[in-house]
Design an enzyme around this catalytic site. Structure first.
Site, PDB file in Angstrom:
ATOM      1  N   GLY A   1      15.046  13.522  -4.032  1.00 24.29           N
ATOM      2  CA  GLY A   1      13.675  13.440  -3.531  1.00 24.29           C
ATOM      3  C   GLY A   1      13.449  14.449  -2.432  1.00 24.29           C
ATOM      4  O   GLY A   1      14.288  15.313  -2.186  1.00 24.29           O
ATOM      5  N   ASN A   2      12.311  14.365  -1.764  1.00 28.68           N
ATOM      6  CA  ASN A   2      12.062  15.254  -0.631  1.00 28.68           C
ATOM      7  C   ASN A   2      11.286  14.530   0.459  1.00 28.68           C
ATOM      8  O   ASN A   2      10.892  13.383   0.291  1.00 28.68           O
ATOM      9  CB  ASN A   2      11.367  16.546  -1.089  1.00 28.68           C
ATOM     10  CG  ASN A   2       9.999  16.272  -1.662  1.00 28.68           C
ATOM     11  OD1 ASN A   2       9.093  15.853  -0.946  1.00 28.68           O
ATOM     12  ND2 ASN A   2       9.843  16.473  -2.965  1.00 28.68           N
ATOM     13  N   ARG A   3      11.063  15.223   1.566  1.00 31.75           N
ATOM     14  CA  ARG A   3      10.559  14.551   2.775  1.00 31.75           C
ATOM     15  C   ARG A   3       9.039  14.441   2.846  1.00 31.75           C
ATOM     16  O   ARG A   3       8.503  13.989   3.848  1.00 31.75           O
ATOM     17  CB  ARG A   3      11.058  15.304   4.007  1.00 31.75           C
ATOM     18  CG  ARG A   3      12.554  15.180   4.204  1.00 31.75           C
ATOM     19  CD  ARG A   3      13.022  16.116   5.313  1.00 31.75           C
ATOM     20  NE  ARG A   3      12.408  15.830   6.599  1.00 31.75           N
ATOM     21  CZ  ARG A   3      12.471  16.635   7.645  1.00 31.75           C
ATOM     22  NH1 ARG A   3      13.128  17.778   7.540  1.00 31.75           N
ATOM     23  NH2 ARG A   3      11.900  16.309   8.777  1.00 31.75           N
TER      24      ARG A   3
ATOM     25  N   ALA B   1       4.599  17.739  -2.976  1.00 36.01           N
ATOM     26  CA  ALA B   1       5.824  18.517  -3.077  1.00 36.01           C
ATOM     27  C   ALA B   1       6.574  18.064  -4.332  1.00 36.01           C
ATOM     28  O   ALA B   1       7.366  17.118  -4.268  1.00 36.01           O
ATOM     29  CB  ALA B   1       6.671  18.310  -1.835  1.00 36.01           C
TER      30      ALA B   1
END
Ligand code: C5P
Length: 400
Positions: A204-206, A271
């Site tokens: 995943g990402n932030r 994102a």
């Protein structure tokens, strides 16, 4: 402080309007409640008069000496109808004037906002949809109902958005935002996608989705119909927005293509993961006795932004991309971003310098807005909602 007229029509959600009223009065706004006769079956005049400190009448033939049917609308800074029933929307769309709320709607020169609430079938009915379209064409703000539990055990689209979210949307309108997106459909992606390795683990990402949600809030305040495609966002849904939830990049991709079909503007604030595991393992990957570590092979995901640009047909939405960049030995942040704008082919690129962990999960943001026509605009550090409005200013300039 502003003069707000709170119209309450006869749906069960009218009890939530009491909370909305308090949010206005506690922040110093003067509120006059105009309940329809039917709404008094749910919440009585005494509640409205006690909470607002003003008379709450429904009919034009009470206190005729005050000429209330004209005066209330004339002096308002905002008329907000919450909940707005199918019946009240229909009356407003057709200009009927058979009670104090409908006469007020006809005399109002200020922004008018409706927060519809009704059963899904009534909302989806062609008559209601036509009335909503008419009101939007005339510049009224009609919030999309939320999805959730309705009266009784059923769930679906038609729920009144949370009072706090309606209040936030109303404040934006009271701040005098231009209604320059009235009649337009704005599609925004928000959050970060997840790519599953096995049933429990993912890459995943932030991205928190805050900037995407701020854009949605800002677009609603400017009169747009807004669809947000939200990837794993844990924030409260902004009022009046259609929120479609996705998890993976592939789901985001499909939903963005479907939603963009009739869009006037598409903003890719999400994102999406650039890579996903080449294989999904059906069972949880276990540790082994000899501590062997698994190799994860990645494959590249399609670039949704580029696909949306390529898929543009005669109805040419303005397309906005986001770029989180860091400078390096080869080029500055802006040089990298300019090259990206050309590569992606979108109309605008919002460039965040993320060198020192800036932007992620915070309430404020700063950016540079690059236009494909060569424009460069510095957006100073400030709340994400301000940045959202600056981006929308640039979008509006490029429409039509
Ligand atoms: O190339 P980069 O990922 O930095 O570009 C960021 C922009 O492209 C963002 O607007 C993002 O939403 C979009 N994007 C996309 N599909 C991807 C990756 C990024 O649409 N697979």
């Amino acid at each position: 402080m502003s003069e707000v007229v709170l119209g309450v029509s006869g749906g069960i959600a009218s009890y939530k309007a009491a909370e909305l009223l308090r949010l206005f009065t506690e922040s110093g706004h003067s509120v006059r409640v105009v309940p329809t006769a039917a709404s008094l079956h749910f919440v009585g005049t005494a509640t409205w008069e006690a909470l607002s400190g003003k008379p709450a009448q429904s009919e034009v033939f009470e206190h005729v000496d005050e000429v209330a049917h004209v005066r209330i609308g004339q002096s308002a800074d905002l008329v907000i109808v919450a909940p707005a029933t199918a019946n009240t929307l229909a009356k407003a769309a057709h200009g009927l004037a058979d009670d104090l709320l409908t006469t007020t709607l006809l005399t109002a020169r200020c922004p008018v906002m409706f927060a519809p609430a009704m059963h899904t079938e009534m909302w989806e009915n062609a008559a209601t949809q036509a009335n909503v379209a008419t009101l939007r064409e005339r510049g009224c703000i009609v919030l999309e109902p939320a999805v959730g539990r309705l009266t009784g055990v059923d769930t679906g689209k038609g729920r009144l958005p949370a009072p706090e979210e309606i209040y936030t949307a109303a404040l934006q309108v009271l701040e005098g935002r231009p209604q320059d997106l009235a009649g337009k459909h704005v599609v925004i992606s928000a959050g970060g996608t997840r790519e599953f390795l096995d049933p429990v683990r993912y890459l995943g990402n932030r991205s928190s989705g805050r900037q995407g949600y701020a854009l949605a809030e800002a677009a609603v305040a400017r009169g747009a119909r807004v669809t947000v495609v939200a990837a794993n966002v844990g924030l409260a849904d902004p009022a009046g927005v259609d929120v479609l939830r996705v998890v993976s990049t592939e789901e985001l991709r499909r939903q963005m293509h479907a939603s963009a079909v009739d869009a006037d503007a598409v903003i890719m604030a999400a994102a999406p993961a650039d890579f996903r595991p080449a294989e999904f393992v059906d069972a949880k990957i276990k540790k082994t006795a000899d501590h062997e570590t698994p190799e994860i092979r990645l494959v590249e995901n399609p670039d949704i932004l580029v696909e949306l640009v390529t898929a543009r047909t005669s109805k040419r939405p303005v397309i906005v991309g986001f770029a989180a960049e860091t400078g390096d030995a080869q080029a500055t942040v802006i040089e990298h971003a300019r090259a990206k704008l050309t590569r992606k082919g979108c109309d605008l690129l919002v460039v965040n310098d993320v060198s020192a962990g800036k932007a992620f999960g915070r309430d404020d943001n700063e950016a540079v807005l690059l236009g494909s026509d060569g424009t460069v605009e510095e957006i100073p550090l400030g709340p994400k909602i301000d940045l959202a409005h600056t981006v929308l200013d640039a979008v509006v300039q490029r429409m039509d």
